[in-house]
Design an enzyme around this catalytic site. Structure first.
Site, PDB file in Angstrom:
ATOM      1  N   ASP A  60       0.914  -1.209  -0.076  1.00 17.23           N
ATOM      2  CA  ASP A  60       0.007  -0.148   0.365  1.00 17.23           C
ATOM      3  C   ASP A  60       1.024   1.751  -0.239  1.00 17.23           C
ATOM      4  O   ASP A  60       1.273   1.936   0.668  1.00 17.23           O
ATOM      5  CB  ASP A  60      -0.971   0.398   0.937  1.00 17.23           C
ATOM      6  CG  ASP A  60      -1.916   1.173   0.927  1.00 17.23           C
ATOM      7  OD1 ASP A  60      -2.460   1.366   0.027  1.00 17.23           O
ATOM      8  OD2 ASP A  60      -1.546   1.973   2.405  1.00 17.23           O
ATOM      9  N   THR A  93      -2.808   5.192  -4.435  1.00 18.45           N
ATOM     10  CA  THR A  93      -1.810   5.655  -3.447  1.00 18.45           C
ATOM     11  C   THR A  93      -0.590   4.933  -4.033  1.00 18.45           C
ATOM     12  O   THR A  93       0.564   6.432  -4.435  1.00 18.45           O
ATOM     13  CB  THR A  93      -1.781   5.775  -2.233  1.00 18.45           C
ATOM     14  OG1 THR A  93      -1.924   3.993  -1.859  1.00 18.45           O
ATOM     15  CG2 THR A  93      -3.406   6.420  -1.657  1.00 18.45           C
ATOM     16  N   THR A  94      -0.490   4.461  -4.927  1.00 16.42           N
ATOM     17  CA  THR A  94       1.126   3.963  -5.037  1.00 16.42           C
ATOM     18  C   THR A  94       1.111   5.087  -6.776  1.00 16.42           C
ATOM     19  O   THR A  94       1.859   4.746  -7.084  1.00 16.42           O
ATOM     20  CB  THR A  94       1.186   2.655  -5.689  1.00 16.42           C
ATOM     21  OG1 THR A  94       0.764   2.155  -4.030  1.00 16.42           O
ATOM     22  CG2 THR A  94       2.521   2.816  -6.012  1.00 16.42           C
ATOM     23  N   ASP A 398      -8.932  -0.267   1.939  1.00 16.58           N
ATOM     24  CA  ASP A 398      -9.120   0.762   0.859  1.00 16.58           C
ATOM     25  C   ASP A 398     -10.642   0.014  -0.398  1.00 16.58           C
ATOM     26  O   ASP A 398     -10.742   0.882  -0.818  1.00 16.58           O
ATOM     27  CB  ASP A 398      -7.488  -0.172   0.238  1.00 16.58           C
ATOM     28  CG  ASP A 398      -6.673   1.052  -0.117  1.00 16.58           C
ATOM     29  OD1 ASP A 398      -6.596   1.215   1.365  1.00 16.58           O
ATOM     30  OD2 ASP A 398      -5.227   0.431  -0.705  1.00 16.58           O
TER      31      ASP A 398
END
Length: 530
Positions: A60, A93-94, A398
């Site tokens: 994550d 988020t990546t 998530d």
């Protein structure tokens, strides 16, 4: 002489700002490169060891960056960027950091060509507005009543996680938890209305959605043999202590004879019995006691009296959980014994203690759950070890955020790098309508978006150049739902493969990454202040 000096100073100033920009871009790119390998369903995981020796295994992006010790101020901006994406959409988020890193590489090339940073920034603003239009245009409207479609989207968000093999169990739980608390006309979901509890033991398959409340860290007090199962309980929550009072100041009481000692013990007994009798009079038979910092919340004497009156006691309730418990059970917390009255009690069908894994949990089921400020949901996550348990918690968060994103913006996009490729193709076409440096900047912006499909292919061990070229050709031919299928190792229609993501996740990632890059471009000096 003075003119020459001025010219020299100007040259030195421009050199300095160029050097600062170059350093900033290099630092930010280093952060993006560090997590690039964890993008996509075949991305690698990171093992993070903190100063206390505790280990976290995750892919994550927000978690990795939060735990990394980043020193450079510009690199910290990418950490904040990932955090902003986590708050706004919860997923991607990546992607947002990888995209920002690619845009910064494009900026480096443009700066080397002598294009002014302000012109690059303005061109990027023009490009982002066009990219947002493209995304809105290619999105597919979604009906929130279609549970099957929601489960497919939640499964896509779990596909890249350590617990991806359990997505069949976790995805429906995430969908039902959110849909339980959402109203038909809502355009947002407060995830604080969903309480996720973790309990070691069992496997991730044993994770369940509970109609009511679960206390994973608290169990019934057994000190005096009180009940551990109560049918049709009347539940009270108190925020005062059932133990001897303490003085406001630190002092000691010196007792010289046995009579004084006996009187103190009698008074203490009388005080505690008085408290317990008032509790019994309300008809309460399950008592939740808030954790106390200053003194013990209960003592043996109070537990004995409560057990004698068949009252089940659950102590050490965290202050943060009080609001959630109150809304779920329909009770009102009491800060003083005089305020503890029958109308403050909540009801349920059953309250019982269960042995689960390596410990015990208390489960309260059959609650009304019709509080005016909104319904609540409870999830109990299980795992065979702490690392899996923590990662399942992050992955489930998530998935919950992805469903929340769909409530905020009821539209879908195909996954597998399809939106980024479509943006790249359409912005290339758009750049041909522009002239001069603006066209070059928009073209560089478009090329930067190919990093997402390129990285997806690279992380899956496929040939990135041939796959991205084929993907680009498919999109030029008009197949805008085509994306990289990492399982089959080729290009397929992402909607047929059920690989979908919320529009809000991609839209937010694209906008936030661009805003961050524009901000970094505008910095021409780093000033140290003591």
């Amino acid at each position: 002489m003075s003119a020459a000096t001025t010219k020299e100073r100007t040259f030195t100033g421009s050199e300095k700002s160029r050097s600062v920009r170059s350093t900033n871009i290099t630092a930010a790119k280093a952060v993006a490169d560090a997590i690039r390998t964890s993008l996509g369903p075949r991305g690698m995981d990171k093992m993070i060891k903190d100063s206390k020796g505790e280990v976290t295994i995750t892919n994550d992006g927000a978690t990795i960056l939060k735990q990394m010790e980043v020193v450079h101020p510009t690199a910290k901006m990418l950490v904040e960027l990932s955090k902003a994406q986590d708050i706004e959409a919860g997923d991607g988020t990546t992607s947002v950091v990888v995209l920002a890193g690619s845009l910064l590489s494009s900026c480096n090339a443009l700066l080397d060509k002598g294009i002014h940073p302000s012109l690059i920034s303005d061109s990027f603003k023009l490009a982002i507005n066009k990219a947002s239009e493209v995304l809105e245009e290619m999105s597919i409207k979604l009906d929130l009543n279609d549970e099957e479609a929601l489960i497919k989207i939640a499964s896509t968000s779990l596909a890249s996680k350590v617990v991806s093999q359990h997505s069949q169990e976790l995805a429906p739980i995430a969908v039902r938890a959110v849909m339980n608390i959402v109203k038909p006309d809502d355009d947002n979901v407060d995830l604080r209305n969903i309480k996720v509890s973790k309990k070691l033991g069992g496997t991730v398959d044993d994770t369940e959605l509970v109609n009511g409340l679960v206390f994973a860290t608290n169990h019934a007090a057994h000190a005096a043999g009180g009940p551990t199962r109560v049918a049709n309980p009347k539940i009270g929550l108190i925020q005062f202590c059932l133990s001897s009072p303490k003085t406001d100041m630190e002092n000691s009481v010196v007792v010289h004879d046995y009579q004084a000692m006996d009187r103190i013990l009698r008074e203490e007994r009388k005080y505690i019995v008085g408290l317990c009798q008032k509790i019994v009079q309300t008809g309460c038979n399950v008592l939740l006691i808030q954790k106390s910092v200053l003194r013990d919340a209960t003592n043996d004497l109070s537990l004995f009296y409560l057990a004698k009156n068949k009252i089940m006691v659950i102590k050490d309730i965290e202050r943060d959980d009080v609001d959630f418990i109150s809304r779920t059970l329909g009770l009102t917390p009491a800060a003083h014994v005089d305020q503890f009255t029958p109308d403050k009690l909540g009801t349920a069908e059953l309250c019982e203690e269960e042995t689960v894994g390596e410990g015990k949990i208390v489960r309260i089921t059959g609650v009304q759950n019709d509080h005016p400020s909104g319904k609540t949901s409870s999830i109990l996550i299980r795992g065979s070890n702490q690392l899996i348990l923590d990662e399942a918690d992050r992955s489930l968060h998530d998935a919950l955020c992805v469903i929340r994103s769909l409530v905020k913006k009821k539209a879908l996009l195909p996954g597998g790098g399809a939106p980024e490729t479509e943006i790249s193709i359409r912005l290339m076409e758009f750049s041909r309508q522009l002239i001069g440096a603006e066209a070059i900047c928009v073209r560089a912006f478009a090329e930067a978006f190919e990093i997402i499909p390129y990285t997806l292919a690279e992380n899956a061990g496929l040939s990135p150049i041939s796959l991205v070229t084929e993907l680009r050709n498919r999109h030029i031919e008009g197949d805008r739902n085509a994306g990289i299928n990492v399982r089959r190792g080729g290009i397929t229609n992402m909607l047929d493969e059920n690989v979908m993501q919320p529009l809000l996740v991609t839209l937010s990632a694209v906008r936030l990454a661009t805003e961050c890059v524009r901000m970094i471009l505008k910095i021409d000096e780093v000033v140290m202040v003591r």
